[in-house]
Design an enzyme around this catalytic site. Structure first.
Site, PDB file in Angstrom:
ATOM      1  N   ARG B  50     -12.298   3.137 -14.408  1.00  0.00           N
ATOM      2  CA  ARG B  50     -11.836   2.420 -15.142  1.00  0.00           C
ATOM      3  C   ARG B  50     -11.811   0.383 -14.299  1.00  0.00           C
ATOM      4  O   ARG B  50     -11.779   0.811 -12.980  1.00  0.00           O
ATOM      5  CB  ARG B  50     -10.361   2.441 -15.179  1.00  0.00           C
ATOM      6  CG  ARG B  50     -10.342   3.962 -15.729  1.00  0.00           C
ATOM      7  CD  ARG B  50      -8.239   3.918 -16.213  1.00  0.00           C
ATOM      8  NE  ARG B  50      -7.998   5.869 -16.454  1.00  0.00           N
ATOM      9  CZ  ARG B  50      -6.694   6.197 -16.858  1.00  0.00           C
ATOM     10  NH1 ARG B  50      -6.256   5.360 -16.132  1.00  0.00           N
ATOM     11  NH2 ARG B  50      -7.016   7.300 -16.589  1.00  0.00           N
ATOM     12  N   ASP B  52     -10.232  -3.364 -14.519  1.00  0.00           N
ATOM     13  CA  ASP B  52      -8.750  -3.872 -14.610  1.00  0.00           C
ATOM     14  C   ASP B  52      -9.483  -4.857 -16.522  1.00  0.00           C
ATOM     15  O   ASP B  52     -10.878  -5.202 -16.079  1.00  0.00           O
ATOM     16  CB  ASP B  52      -8.256  -4.706 -13.904  1.00  0.00           C
ATOM     17  CG  ASP B  52      -7.453  -3.697 -13.138  1.00  0.00           C
ATOM     18  OD1 ASP B  52      -7.050  -2.687 -14.089  1.00  0.00           O
ATOM     19  OD2 ASP B  52      -7.121  -3.352 -12.091  1.00  0.00           O
ATOM     20  N   TYR B 111     -19.273  -2.889  -5.679  1.00  0.00           N
ATOM     21  CA  TYR B 111     -18.595  -3.667  -6.086  1.00  0.00           C
ATOM     22  C   TYR B 111     -18.786  -5.097  -5.108  1.00  0.00           C
ATOM     23  O   TYR B 111     -19.073  -5.190  -3.699  1.00  0.00           O
ATOM     24  CB  TYR B 111     -17.239  -3.750  -6.064  1.00  0.00           C
ATOM     25  CG  TYR B 111     -15.930  -2.889  -6.760  1.00  0.00           C
ATOM     26  CD1 TYR B 111     -15.747  -3.192  -7.773  1.00  0.00           C
ATOM     27  CD2 TYR B 111     -15.931  -1.407  -6.323  1.00  0.00           C
ATOM     28  CE1 TYR B 111     -15.218  -2.675  -8.785  1.00  0.00           C
ATOM     29  CE2 TYR B 111     -15.276  -0.682  -7.093  1.00  0.00           C
ATOM     30  CZ  TYR B 111     -14.661  -1.316  -8.508  1.00  0.00           C
ATOM     31  OH  TYR B 111     -14.263  -0.511  -9.274  1.00  0.00           O
ATOM     32  N   ARG B 198      -8.864  -5.731  -4.823  1.00  0.00           N
ATOM     33  CA  ARG B 198      -8.764  -7.063  -4.929  1.00  0.00           C
ATOM     34  C   ARG B 198      -7.649  -7.067  -4.231  1.00  0.00           C
ATOM     35  O   ARG B 198      -7.104  -8.460  -3.721  1.00  0.00           O
ATOM     36  CB  ARG B 198      -8.267  -7.459  -6.224  1.00  0.00           C
ATOM     37  CG  ARG B 198      -9.342  -7.750  -7.942  1.00  0.00           C
ATOM     38  CD  ARG B 198      -8.707  -6.988  -8.608  1.00  0.00           C
ATOM     39  NE  ARG B 198      -7.637  -8.175  -9.512  1.00  0.00           N
ATOM     40  CZ  ARG B 198      -7.546  -8.072 -10.111  1.00  0.00           C
ATOM     41  NH1 ARG B 198      -7.220  -6.444 -11.531  1.00  0.00           N
ATOM     42  NH2 ARG B 198      -6.171  -8.281 -10.103  1.00  0.00           N
TER      43      ARG B 198
END
Lengths: 255, 255
Positions: B50, B52, B111, B198
């Protein structure tokens, strides 16, 4: 009043272009509104050149006469404070001599045009590239582009609405390169005719697709007829990169 | 029904995230709506992980079982036809073995996090970067980041709402580099905890600003307490780059 030179970045989406118009928000109005909010009075702003609706800038240059005696750093920060959240940013401010003019002192402009060349439409770069599905031969585009470099009558690449006195311009460079799925066209000249970059890119796309050779670009140029060249590429891929000025003498201290 | 693997690009703005939710448009719903329009029946889609709200993807991987026997190229084109103008694009489609699962077969995720590090707010990259005004020392960030590489209990970097069974993960790499005004953080692991990237970036920003040294990052990790690490960086700068799978045997022909 000290004259202030600004370097601007903007996302052209959502603007009718640089110039203030009745039919929607312009970059000029966004900037002049921020200047008025900071200065407490209206002050006109002038750009090195107009950009059309949807055209972006990484280094547009503008100037205005500032009735407040602040440091360039304060001016930059104040204008950004007032302009947010509009997608215009003042990257730098500088006090310049009174005879500096963003448009009339400018001796060179450079643009980048980005084509996303792949089967799938752009998701991350939507509005920032021209999406072309058919594979483009960037090397052939680059070779054909060299036909346009130099001093020519660019009537075939000029918008019908163009207000320039003469269609004769000197194109300093026109370079086409591929970086993965992106085909970049970079060009520089003292000045460009209205839609000239987009009309050159629309024509070079025909070459990239194999529909045209360099000989047809030559013929289109020689025809001095807008109908002889390729279609106008969309504004999405176009970015005003920078404006060049001759070195300036140091400004007198701001009073 | 042949199982189809998809590679997806999306702009996370305007989506509540990958997962279908009642409170707004999701990437999953956009994709499943396109699949249903193409297949004439609902088919659930599964992603490698998933993302965000506001998080982007250049190479998210998803799969679904396709009741139509078309070529991968036709499936890709049909899904893109139905998904436009939403900012999701199917970059590639591939027929894979029935035991392939985008999430459970995935052996690595990577990422990218992009920080725009300059005084002026982003105009062209608004929504695509984290804007940090104070100058960041990317080298110091990179050095401190190495503390987090390896197998650790990442409780301090895990969202309180995280549903992962264990907070122990192996971080394969965490690299910080500067390219002009952009500071890039790249990271890869078999899997990440919720908000882990993050939260690591928010912590490394403290190092880049000179507020923290590598020793404090070590202490934050050892504390196993979310309150001991830095704040969560905004979603804007985060891009899901790619998902890795072990080489697959050739699929049986689609029937």
């Amino acid at each position: 009043m000290p004259r202030v030179k600004l370097i601007l970045e903007y996302d052209g989406r959502g603007f009718v272009g640089w110039q203030r118009q009745d039919n929607g928000p312009s970059v000029q109005a966004a900037l002049e509104d921020a200047i008025a909010a900071y200065c407490g009075q209206p002050c006109p702003a002038f750009a090195s050149g107009r950009t059309d609706a949807g055209v972006h800038a990484e280094g547009q240059v503008a100037h205005f006469d500032c009735p407040r005696a602040d440091t360039p750093e304060t001016i930059r920060a104040a204008l950004n404070f007032h302009i947010r959240p509009k997608t215009v940013a003042v990257l730098a401010a500088e006090i310049v001599p009174d005879d500096f003019h963003a448009r009339f002192s400018c001796t060179g402009r450079s643009y980048l045009y980005r084509i996303l060349n792949r089967p799938a439409h752009p998701a991350l770069e939507a509005g920032r590239v021209w999406w072309v599905q058919r594979p483009l031969d960037a090397r052939a585009m680059h070779e054909a582009a060299q036909v346009l470099v130099g001093r020519h009558d660019f009537t075939s690449f000029r918008a019908v609405a163009c207000q320039s006195k003469s269609p004769v311009k000197t194109l300093d460079s026109l370079e086409v390169s591929r970086y993965g799925e992106i085909v970049e066209v970079r060009t520089s000249a003292r000045s460009f005719l209205h839609h000239q970059v987009r009309n050159m890119v629309g024509t070079l796309k025909l070459v990239g697709e194999g529909k045209w050779g360099p000989r047809q670009v030559e013929k289109a140029l020689a025809a001095r007829d807008r109908a002889a060249a390729g279609p106008t590429a969309p504004p999405d891929g176009l970015v005003f990169l920078s404006a060049r000025y001759e070195p300036m003498p140091p400004a007198s201290p701001a009073m």
